[in-house]
Structures are given as structure tokens and as C-alpha cells.
Write a protein that holds these residues in place. Structure first.
Motif, mmCIF file in Angstrom:
data_model
loop_
_atom_site.group_PDB
_atom_site.id
_atom_site.type_symbol
_atom_site.label_atom_id
_atom_site.label_comp_id
_atom_site.label_asym_id
_atom_site.label_seq_id
_atom_site.Cartn_x
_atom_site.Cartn_y
_atom_site.Cartn_z
ATOM 1 N N GLY A 13 41.900 67.044 63.017
ATOM 2 C CA GLY A 13 41.975 66.840 61.584
ATOM 3 C C GLY A 13 42.815 67.841 60.822
ATOM 4 N N ARG A 14 43.639 68.625 61.528
ATOM 5 C CA ARG A 14 44.413 69.668 60.845
ATOM 6 C C ARG A 14 45.847 69.260 60.531
ATOM 7 N NH1 ARG A 14 44.619 73.821 64.784
ATOM 8 N NH2 ARG A 14 43.689 72.369 66.248
ATOM 9 N N LEU A 15 46.216 67.997 60.839
ATOM 10 C CA LEU A 15 47.597 67.588 60.621
ATOM 11 C C LEU A 15 47.951 67.578 59.138
ATOM 12 C CD1 LEU A 15 50.234 66.639 61.879
ATOM 13 C CD2 LEU A 15 49.411 64.294 61.654
ATOM 14 N N GLU A 16 47.071 67.069 58.299
ATOM 15 C CA GLU A 16 47.366 67.033 56.861
ATOM 16 C C GLU A 16 47.590 68.446 56.318
ATOM 17 O OE1 GLU A 16 47.970 64.531 54.808
ATOM 18 O OE2 GLU A 16 47.823 63.155 56.504
ATOM 19 N N LYS A 17 46.775 69.400 56.771
ATOM 20 C CA LYS A 17 46.935 70.781 56.322
ATOM 21 C C LYS A 17 48.268 71.336 56.796
ATOM 22 C CE LYS A 17 45.428 74.574 54.398
ATOM 23 N NZ LYS A 17 45.275 74.658 52.931
ATOM 24 N N ARG A 18 48.635 71.038 58.053
ATOM 25 C CA ARG A 18 49.931 71.496 58.569
ATOM 26 C C ARG A 18 51.071 70.936 57.747
ATOM 27 N NH1 ARG A 18 54.762 69.019 59.766
ATOM 28 N NH2 ARG A 18 56.049 70.667 60.672
ATOM 29 N N ASN A 19 51.025 69.624 57.430
ATOM 30 C CA ASN A 19 52.093 69.010 56.646
ATOM 31 C C ASN A 19 52.194 69.621 55.255
ATOM 32 O OD1 ASN A 19 52.674 67.303 58.777
ATOM 33 N ND2 ASN A 19 51.515 65.576 57.962
ATOM 34 N N GLU A 20 51.052 69.902 54.664
ATOM 35 C CA GLU A 20 51.032 70.513 53.324
ATOM 36 C C GLU A 20 51.669 71.908 53.338
ATOM 37 O OE1 GLU A 20 47.702 72.644 50.528
ATOM 38 O OE2 GLU A 20 47.089 70.852 51.652
ATOM 39 N N ILE A 21 51.274 72.735 54.313
ATOM 40 C CA ILE A 21 51.815 74.095 54.403
ATOM 41 C C ILE A 21 53.309 74.056 54.710
ATOM 42 C CG2 ILE A 21 51.732 76.274 55.678
ATOM 43 C CD1 ILE A 21 48.753 75.689 56.196
ATOM 44 N N PHE A 22 53.710 73.167 55.620
ATOM 45 C CA PHE A 22 55.124 73.091 55.981
ATOM 46 C C PHE A 22 55.975 72.710 54.771
ATOM 47 C CE2 PHE A 22 58.876 70.733 57.246
ATOM 48 C CZ PHE A 22 59.470 71.625 58.112
ATOM 49 N N GLN A 23 55.545 71.705 54.035
ATOM 50 C CA GLN A 23 56.350 71.264 52.900
ATOM 51 C C GLN A 23 56.396 72.328 51.805
ATOM 52 O OE1 GLN A 23 55.339 67.332 51.588
ATOM 53 N NE2 GLN A 23 57.114 67.164 50.241
ATOM 54 N N ARG A 24 55.307 73.048 51.627
ATOM 55 C CA ARG A 24 55.250 74.062 50.565
ATOM 56 C C ARG A 24 55.949 75.354 50.956
ATOM 57 N NH1 ARG A 24 49.951 74.891 50.355
ATOM 58 N NH2 ARG A 24 50.025 76.870 51.492
ATOM 59 N N SER A 49 48.742 60.342 68.611
ATOM 60 C CA SER A 49 48.670 59.602 67.354
ATOM 61 C C SER A 49 47.654 60.262 66.430
ATOM 62 C CB SER A 49 48.285 58.148 67.606
ATOM 63 O OG SER A 49 47.035 58.057 68.257
ATOM 64 N N GLY A 50 48.014 60.378 65.163
ATOM 65 C CA GLY A 50 47.154 61.037 64.185
ATOM 66 C C GLY A 50 47.154 62.541 64.264
ATOM 67 N N ALA A 51 47.908 63.111 65.230
ATOM 68 C CA ALA A 51 47.926 64.569 65.381
ATOM 69 C C ALA A 51 49.338 65.117 65.575
ATOM 70 C CB ALA A 51 47.067 64.992 66.577
ATOM 71 N N GLY A 52 50.311 64.246 65.841
ATOM 72 C CA GLY A 52 51.652 64.712 66.182
ATOM 73 C C GLY A 52 52.681 64.396 65.117
ATOM 74 N N VAL A 53 53.648 65.296 64.984
ATOM 75 C CA VAL A 53 54.817 65.106 64.123
ATOM 76 C C VAL A 53 56.054 65.402 64.954
ATOM 77 C CG1 VAL A 53 56.122 66.037 62.170
ATOM 78 C CG2 VAL A 53 53.669 65.618 61.934
#
Length: 232
Positions: A13-24, A49-53
Motif C-alpha cells: 500500500g505504499r505506492l501512492e505515497k511513493r508517487n506523491e513524494i516523487f512528484q513533489r 500490479s498495484g505496486a510497480g511503476v
């Protein structure tokens, strides 16, 4: 041009947090260091799926990529921006790619991300094709002569076909791992494209009986562009 192809995994469940930090914290800083992020996709179906970028970054040359690595290391020592990402990550795997000899060229310059925010985002299927050593040339001849044009149907668009320079499948004199990126306007187009490879006898024969024996393994994922992806 060469391309940095990267898989970033943030499970539990940490992907959203990673995406937020990366973009900011990281997106503009990496652009300043000369790293042009042309593609960024979240994995929807397939491994992680749901964890990878997946990310795709463009550089003028291997020298430019090495210089970028030095600037990023210096930035980390001075400002510690990357350290903010690490608690949200499980793994990062990187390869260096180049376009295959007969592949269509990608643009050398890209618009600013801010100019693309409202443009539509499709879906991308990425296939990593693994070959036995010294069979890549034979595969590419059939692929570009017959398979590639036959698969340009039902809204599918081949946007990139790359060979590995550094990383899995790389060799001293070549590569036995390629990466295919194909765009679809929507999920329905992707489904029609997949079904056509079963329902169309000529296409089924080409894909299953002529092309498949030249490929040792295929790793496939369906992806959705992130809001800051230039390839959409």
C-alpha cells in the motif's frame, strides 16, 4: 539516444505515497539534472500490479547518462532528496536501452509536463522479449517484416521497440532482451487486439507458429500513464 528503463516497486500500500513524494520532491530536480522523464506508468495487470511503476528516461548518450548519475549522487549528498523516497520503496531495477535498428525514432525533444496535464491518457502494454543468445537478429527480421505491421490493428500503436545495452540480456556484441511498448486508446481496444490474435486465422498462424518459436520468454504488463508521463 539511449533510454534508462526502470522498475520501481512499492508494496504493502505504499505506492501512492511513493508517487506523491516523487512528484513533489524529485520530478523537477531530476529534470534540472538533465534527465528527461518521457514515460511513467503504473502497472495495472501483470507482475507487481498495484505496486510497480515503470519509468523511461531519455539521454543523448551513455556519457550524458553517466554525467547525470554523478549530478544525482552529488545532489543526494548535499540535499538528501532521494532519501525521502527510500522508506516507500522495496526495490529498484534499472536497464539501459536503445532503439532497435529498424524501430521508429522517438522525438528528441518533449513538451513540458504542465502542457500535457489535460491531454488524454491511454493504456500501454509492455512486453519484455527474451531470446536465446545469437537469435536476436533472426527474430528482428521477422518482427519488423511481418509481425509488427500485422499487429498494428484494433487501435494498437507501437510506440517503441528497444534492445538492452546494459542490464538483463545485454551482451558484449549485442542483446538478447528487447522491450516493446504498445499504446491503446482504451481497455476495449486492448481486448479486441488480444482477441484478434486468436480469432484471425492468419494472425494466429503468424504469432503462434512463426513468431512465438523465436521468443524464449515474454514478460508482459498492462500499464496506465501517471499524470506526469509525457508518453500518454
Amino acid at each position: 539516444m539511449i533510454y534508462q528503463h526502470r522498475l520501481i516497486v512499492a508494496r504493502s500500500g505504499r505506492l501512492e505515497k511513493r508517487n506523491e513524494i516523487f512528484q513533489r520532491e524529485m520530478l523537477s530536480a531530476l529534470d534540472e539534472h538533465g534527465s528527461v522523464l518521457i514515460g511513467a506508468w503504473e502497472v495495472m495487470l501483470g507482475t507487481e500490479s498495484g505496486a510497480g511503476v515503470y519509468q523511461l528516461r531519455q539521454f543523448d548518450s551513455l556519457v550524458a547518462w553517466e554525467q547525470h548519475q554523478d549530478r544525482v549522487r552529488h545532489d543526494r549528498q548535499q540535499k538528501g532528496r532521494q532519501d525521502k523516497l527510500y522508506p516507500a520503496l522495496d526495490s529498484v531495477d534499472t536497464a539501459i536501452l536503445r532503439l532497435a535498428d529498424r524501430a521508429t525514432a522517438l522525438p528528441s525533444t518533449w513538451p513540458e509536463v504542465s502542457a500535457l496535464v489535460d491531454s488524454p491518457r491511454g493504456f500501454f502494454e509492455q512486453r519484455c522479449l527474451h531470446f536465446r543468445p545469437d537469435t536476436t537478429r533472426q527474430h528482428h527480421e521477422l518482427y519488423f517484416d511481418a509481425v509488427m505491421p500485422a499487429l498494428e490493428c484494433h487501435g494498437a500503436t507501437l510506440v517503441g521497440f528497444f534492445d538492452t545495452v546494459i542490464g538483463p540480456g545485454s551482451m558484449n556484441a549485442g542483446s538478447h532482451r528487447s522491450v516493446e511498448l504498445r499504446r491503446f486508446p482504451d481497455m476495449a481496444a486492448w481486448q479486441r487486439w488480444r482477441e484478434a490474435q486468436d480469432s484471425d486465422p492468419a494472425l494466429r498462424h503468424l504469432v503462434r507458429e512463426r513468431w512465438a518459436p523465436l521468443v524464449e520468454r515474454i514478460d508482459s504488463v498492462l500499464m496506465r500513464p501517471l499524470p506526469y508521463s509525457r508518453m500518454r
